[in-house]
Design a protein around this motif. Structure first.
Motif, PDB file in Angstrom:
ATOM      1  N   GLN A 156     120.554  46.139  98.752  1.00 32.52           N
ATOM      2  CA  GLN A 156     120.592  45.827  97.326  1.00 32.52           C
ATOM      3  C   GLN A 156     119.227  46.063  96.677  1.00 32.52           C
ATOM      4  O   GLN A 156     119.142  46.403  95.497  1.00 32.52           O
ATOM      5  CB  GLN A 156     121.022  44.363  97.131  1.00 32.52           C
ATOM      6  N   LYS A 157     118.157  45.899  97.434  1.00 37.00           N
ATOM      7  CA  LYS A 157     116.820  46.093  96.881  1.00 37.00           C
ATOM      8  C   LYS A 157     116.553  47.545  96.499  1.00 37.00           C
ATOM      9  O   LYS A 157     115.667  47.820  95.693  1.00 37.00           O
ATOM     10  CB  LYS A 157     115.757  45.621  97.882  1.00 37.00           C
ATOM     11  N   SER A 158     117.319  48.460  97.106  1.00 36.78           N
ATOM     12  CA  SER A 158     117.106  49.875  96.799  1.00 36.78           C
ATOM     13  C   SER A 158     117.759  50.290  95.479  1.00 36.78           C
ATOM     14  O   SER A 158     117.536  51.396  95.005  1.00 36.78           O
ATOM     15  CB  SER A 158     117.662  50.755  97.923  1.00 36.78           C
ATOM     16  N   PHE A 159     118.545  49.402  94.879  1.00 39.05           N
ATOM     17  CA  PHE A 159     119.250  49.710  93.623  1.00 39.05           C
ATOM     18  C   PHE A 159     118.286  49.463  92.470  1.00 39.05           C
ATOM     19  O   PHE A 159     118.175  48.359  91.942  1.00 39.05           O
ATOM     20  CB  PHE A 159     120.501  48.834  93.511  1.00 39.05           C
ATOM     21  N   ARG A 160     117.587  50.505  92.058  1.00 37.76           N
ATOM     22  CA  ARG A 160     116.508  50.407  91.085  1.00 37.76           C
ATOM     23  C   ARG A 160     116.818  51.193  89.824  1.00 37.76           C
ATOM     24  O   ARG A 160     117.671  52.091  89.828  1.00 37.76           O
ATOM     25  CB  ARG A 160     115.220  50.953  91.714  1.00 37.76           C
ATOM     26  N   ARG A 178     122.455  45.090  86.007  1.00 44.28           N
ATOM     27  CA  ARG A 178     122.344  46.302  86.816  1.00 44.28           C
ATOM     28  C   ARG A 178     123.670  47.049  86.769  1.00 44.28           C
ATOM     29  O   ARG A 178     124.711  46.503  87.152  1.00 44.28           O
ATOM     30  CB  ARG A 178     121.967  45.957  88.257  1.00 44.28           C
ATOM     31  N   LYS A 179     123.634  48.272  86.290  1.00 43.49           N
ATOM     32  CA  LYS A 179     124.839  49.084  86.169  1.00 43.49           C
ATOM     33  C   LYS A 179     124.591  50.453  86.789  1.00 43.49           C
ATOM     34  O   LYS A 179     123.454  50.927  86.872  1.00 43.49           O
ATOM     35  CB  LYS A 179     125.239  49.246  84.702  1.00 43.49           C
ATOM     36  N   ASN A 180     125.682  51.081  87.217  1.00 45.57           N
ATOM     37  CA  ASN A 180     125.563  52.410  87.814  1.00 45.57           C
ATOM     38  C   ASN A 180     125.071  53.449  86.803  1.00 45.57           C
ATOM     39  O   ASN A 180     124.538  54.485  87.195  1.00 45.57           O
ATOM     40  CB  ASN A 180     126.909  52.843  88.396  1.00 45.57           C
ATOM     41  N   SER A 185     120.627  53.798  93.828  1.00 44.40           N
ATOM     42  CA  SER A 185     119.957  53.450  95.080  1.00 44.40           C
ATOM     43  C   SER A 185     118.931  54.524  95.422  1.00 44.40           C
ATOM     44  O   SER A 185     119.223  55.723  95.372  1.00 44.40           O
ATOM     45  CB  SER A 185     120.982  53.332  96.214  1.00 44.40           C
ATOM     46  N   THR A 186     117.742  54.099  95.768  1.00 44.43           N
ATOM     47  CA  THR A 186     116.704  55.065  96.131  1.00 44.43           C
ATOM     48  C   THR A 186     116.920  55.620  97.532  1.00 44.43           C
ATOM     49  O   THR A 186     116.432  56.703  97.847  1.00 44.43           O
ATOM     50  CB  THR A 186     115.324  54.396  96.064  1.00 44.43           C
ATOM     51  N   ARG A 192     127.574  53.659  95.074  1.00 46.95           N
ATOM     52  CA  ARG A 192     127.754  53.022  93.780  1.00 46.95           C
ATOM     53  C   ARG A 192     127.919  51.512  93.974  1.00 46.95           C
ATOM     54  O   ARG A 192     128.524  51.065  94.948  1.00 46.95           O
ATOM     55  CB  ARG A 192     128.998  53.568  93.062  1.00 46.95           C
ATOM     56  N   LEU A 193     127.378  50.739  93.018  1.00 44.13           N
ATOM     57  CA  LEU A 193     127.552  49.290  93.046  1.00 44.13           C
ATOM     58  C   LEU A 193     128.964  48.973  92.575  1.00 44.13           C
ATOM     59  O   LEU A 193     129.372  49.363  91.480  1.00 44.13           O
ATOM     60  CB  LEU A 193     126.518  48.623  92.131  1.00 44.13           C
TER      61      LEU A 193
END
Length: 360
Positions: A156-160, A178-180, A185-186, A192-193
């Motif tokens: 989840q931390k990679s979702f920037r 936080r939206k797609n 994600s890095t 996709r979230l």
């Protein structure tokens, strides 16, 4: 009396590998099927390799080893090589002698990418389903379709934020939207979230889709897409269109209530598919009852009830892949690699089932 202990040391064995595997072992029939299909793929496999240069890992052994990874839920290719080194059963299935060295994990992964780029897994699935012993088991006109979430190999931390505006390490995202559309994600940009249902946590995921024939519940097609609210219906239309074209006549498709939309039902009918979709008459948050796109013209037929009964079997495919295979949380990144792993799980499930069906 007590027997004397003598360390085996470097004793030489005269017993062949074939003689060490029990005649009733389930891998025997699976190995026979795999070798037969690989023989038919020989020409396609040959096109993936240059005519000169250093010999690579034989694709027949490479694919057999990948199937073992799914059969026994081995979590990584490095661990697969480790177990292949000392497990005599694995060596026999792949075709290695007791003295053959195993491959370097990095080399194995690079050769795996060659099969993936050549769409060998899809071709293997097609050849397996057209095998003389397998084809009579399949239904050519009654199918079921469903999708499942595959958790991505990303935290989840990679979702920037895509614009790079985040000034922290991404660990504290509480209170943030936080939206797609604005985040990615890095470590795995293709993921996709997505949340499975209201009240459930959102996870970085892919969505795997499978088509099952309704006679014996074997997987006959599969694909992986980005996880979003319309992915299941779009994938269903793509896969069923191909099945309808192959059948050359109208087919039926059992689906759950997530597929009950007027647009999807109309698209299936336009593709020569009779939609046996579960009616969604649930009550919305505003207190209104949904209006199903499936009416009595469809539900009054006996075949509708049969499709609804058989449709539940597709959950066995996903359940096996997540409990025993490698489908629960992918160890790959990128939609192409995840698709290859998903197809391997479908092939492995079929190979587990087919010998039992043939024997029956």
């Amino acid at each position: 009396m007590r027997g004397g202990f003598e360390d085996q040391g470097g004793l030489f064995s005269y017993i062949s590998p074939e003689a060490r595997i029990p005649a009733s072992h389930p891998l025997r029939k699976i190995r026979e099927l795999v070798r037969g299909v690989l023989g038919e793929l020989n020409r396609s496999l040959g096109k993936l390799y240059a005519s000169e240069g250093r010999p690579s890992i034989p694709p027949e052994q490479l694919l057999s080893a990948l199937l073992l990874q799914v059969f026994y839920g081995i979590r990584s290719e490095r661990q697969l090589m480790e177990q292949l080194d000392y497990n005599f059963l694995y060596r026999w299935f792949v075709g290695l002698s007791p003295d053959d060295p195993v491959w370097d994990p990095t080399t194995f992964t690079k050769n795996r990418d060659r099969l993936q780029n050549g769409e060998v897994f899809t071709k293997f699935m097609s050849k397996l389903l057209n095998h003389p012993q397998v084809k009579p088991l399949l239904s050519g006109e009654h199918f079921s379709v469903d999708g499942t979430l595959i958790e991505a190999w990303a935290s989840q931390k990679s979702f920037r934020p895509k614009d790079g505006s985040g000034d922290d390490d991404g660990a504290n995202f509480h209170g943030q939207k936080r939206k797609n559309d604005t985040h990615a994600s890095t470590s795995d940009p293709d993921s996709r979230l997505y949340r499975k249902a209201a009240g459930r946590e959102a996870k970085l995921s892919y969505m795997g889709h499978a088509t099952m024939e309704n006679r014996h519940g074997l997987a006959v097609a599969g694909m992986v897409t980005h996880a979003n609210g319309t992915a299941e219906r779009r994938a269903s239309e793509i896969m069923l269109k191909a099945k309808s074209k192959t059948a050359g006549r109208r087919i039926t498709a059992g689906e759950d209530k997530a597929y009950d939309t007027a647009n999807h039902v109309a698209n299936l009918r336009a593709r020569n598919v009779t939609p046996h979709v579960t009616q969604n008459n649930s009550v919305t948050k505003t207190g209104r009852s949904r209006e199903s796109a499936i009416d009595g013209r469809t539900t009054r037929h006996e075949g509708y009830g049969i499709s609804q009964s058989r449709r539940a079997m597709i959950e066995c495919i996903f359940g096996w892949g997540k409990q025993h295979g490698t489908m629960r949380k992918t160890k790959h990144r990128g939609i192409r690699s995840v698709t290859a792993d998903f197809m391997l799980n479908l092939i492995a499930y079929n190979l587990i089932r087919i010998p039992k069906l043939i024997a029956a």
